[in-house]
Design a protein around this motif. Structure first.
Motif, PDB file in Angstrom:
ATOM      1  N   ALA A   1       3.015   8.040  -0.031  1.00 46.49           N
ATOM      2  CA  ALA A   1       3.991   7.898   1.419  1.00 46.49           C
ATOM      3  C   ALA A   1       4.987   6.862   1.373  1.00 46.49           C
ATOM      4  O   ALA A   1       4.571   5.749   1.433  1.00 46.49           O
ATOM      5  N   GLN A   2       6.082   7.371   1.071  1.00 45.46           N
ATOM      6  CA  GLN A   2       7.150   6.461   0.702  1.00 45.46           C
ATOM      7  C   GLN A   2       8.268   6.552   1.734  1.00 45.46           C
ATOM      8  O   GLN A   2       8.927   5.374   1.513  1.00 45.46           O
TER       9      GLN A   2
ATOM     10  N   GLN B   1       9.696   6.401   5.914  1.00 49.30           N
ATOM     11  CA  GLN B   1       9.289   6.195   7.283  1.00 49.30           C
ATOM     12  C   GLN B   1       8.216   7.484   7.916  1.00 49.30           C
ATOM     13  O   GLN B   1       7.419   7.167   8.269  1.00 49.30           O
TER      14      GLN B   1
ATOM     15  N   GLN C   1       6.769   9.797   6.330  1.00 47.28           N
ATOM     16  CA  GLN C   1       5.539  10.025   5.570  1.00 47.28           C
ATOM     17  C   GLN C   1       4.340   8.917   6.062  1.00 47.28           C
ATOM     18  O   GLN C   1       3.482   9.250   6.289  1.00 47.28           O
ATOM     19  N   ARG C   2       4.985   7.817   6.096  1.00 50.50           N
ATOM     20  CA  ARG C   2       4.262   6.570   6.752  1.00 50.50           C
ATOM     21  C   ARG C   2       3.608   6.771   7.886  1.00 50.50           C
ATOM     22  O   ARG C   2       2.507   6.472   8.173  1.00 50.50           O
ATOM     23  N   GLN C   3       4.544   7.399   8.793  1.00 48.85           N
ATOM     24  CA  GLN C   3       4.174   7.438  10.260  1.00 48.85           C
ATOM     25  C   GLN C   3       3.075   8.400  10.354  1.00 48.85           C
ATOM     26  O   GLN C   3       2.105   8.228  11.236  1.00 48.85           O
TER      27      GLN C   3
ATOM     28  N   GLY D   1       0.892   9.552   7.903  1.00 44.77           N
ATOM     29  CA  GLY D   1      -0.177   9.286   7.151  1.00 44.77           C
ATOM     30  C   GLY D   1      -1.276  10.456   7.113  1.00 44.77           C
ATOM     31  O   GLY D   1      -0.965  11.372   6.657  1.00 44.77           O
TER      32      GLY D   1
ATOM     33  N   PHE E   1       0.654   3.909   0.731  1.00 49.43           N
ATOM     34  CA  PHE E   1       1.878   3.440   1.552  1.00 49.43           C
ATOM     35  C   PHE E   1       2.743   2.507   0.703  1.00 49.43           C
ATOM     36  O   PHE E   1       2.098   1.311   0.698  1.00 49.43           O
ATOM     37  N   THR E   2       3.745   2.545   0.304  1.00 51.70           N
ATOM     38  CA  THR E   2       4.731   1.603  -0.410  1.00 51.70           C
ATOM     39  C   THR E   2       6.068   1.446   0.374  1.00 51.70           C
ATOM     40  O   THR E   2       6.223   2.373   1.364  1.00 51.70           O
ATOM     41  N   TYR E   3       6.528   0.227   0.211  1.00 51.96           N
ATOM     42  CA  TYR E   3       7.279  -0.244   1.181  1.00 51.96           C
ATOM     43  C   TYR E   3       8.590  -0.860   0.033  1.00 51.96           C
ATOM     44  O   TYR E   3       8.213  -1.603  -0.848  1.00 51.96           O
TER      45      TYR E   3
ATOM     46  N   GLN F   1       6.222  -6.648   3.515  1.00 48.25           N
ATOM     47  CA  GLN F   1       5.743  -6.397   5.038  1.00 48.25           C
ATOM     48  C   GLN F   1       5.167  -7.534   5.702  1.00 48.25           C
ATOM     49  O   GLN F   1       4.609  -8.405   5.086  1.00 48.25           O
TER      50      GLN F   1
ATOM     51  N   PHE G   1      -1.650  -1.074  10.800  1.00 53.01           N
ATOM     52  CA  PHE G   1      -2.024   0.326  10.893  1.00 53.01           C
ATOM     53  C   PHE G   1      -2.749   0.561  12.045  1.00 53.01           C
ATOM     54  O   PHE G   1      -3.510  -0.131  12.474  1.00 53.01           O
TER      55      PHE G   1
END
Length: 182
Positions: A66-67, A69, A71-73, A75, A90-92, A96, A102
């Motif tokens: 999940a790279q 925004q 995809q991360r939202q 999840g 989840f990568t940023y 963070q 989460f």
């Protein structure tokens, strides 16, 4: 419109574009960023092998990356099952805040989450039960209390059953099975 206001508006529109085209790196690797398939649908998430290094030996997982925004939202929302040897990473692009967490809104399965620093070290682990509320404001947020660059979600109980704890290390394929800064 004065010059200062124009500069602020230009910056406000330019920053998201810069972020959208900035390559994502974690543990010295450039990670591919996936968007949509051109038809308005999200592209399938990239799958990568991941290894957790602990005193009990290496633990291998297949993780969905999940790279972005979006995809991360999303999840693992709406999933009824997560195979035992699978997870979501989840990568940023940037570190963070310890307060960014989460939540389990619309997530149907209990999960463990490991927060990971830029060297691949696990800095916090939590178990997150599903939130049964129809209102997102009634769902608890799980924040690690320490800065992080990535988070790994797996089925609840995974870390405890394998003796994985804070201080253990995570590596993606291509890191030659080593942890720490490349």
């Amino acid at each position: 419109m004065n010059l200062t206001r124009r500069a602020l508006l230009t910056a406000a529109f330019a920053l998201p574009l810069v972020a959208a085209f900035t390559p994502l790196t974690w543990m010295g690797q450039t990670l591919a960023s996936q968007g949509s398939n051109g038809e308005g649908e999200a592209a399938p998430l990239e799958q990568r092998p991941l290894v957790i290094h602990s005193a009990q030996g290496p633990h291998r997982l297949s993780v969905e990356m999940a790279q972005t925004q979006a995809q991360r939202q999303k999840g693992l929302m709406g999933r009824e099952v997560l195979p035992a040897d699978h997870g979501m990473l989840f990568t940023y692009a940037r570190e963070q805040s310890p307060h960014n967490g989460f939540w389990m809104y619309r997530t149907l399965i209990a999960l463990d989450i490991a927060f990971i620093d830029s060297d691949g070290t696990i800095v916090a682990i939590m178990t997150m039960p599903p939130c049964e509320s129809a209102s997102p404001s009634n769902c608890r947020a799980y924040a690690p209390g320490t800065p992080y660059h990535a988070a790994l979600e797996v089925n609840a109980g995974y870390f405890e059953q394998r003796g994985i704890s804070v201080g253990d290390c995570v590596s993606l394929s291509g890191n030659a099975g080593a942890c720490g800064s490349p």
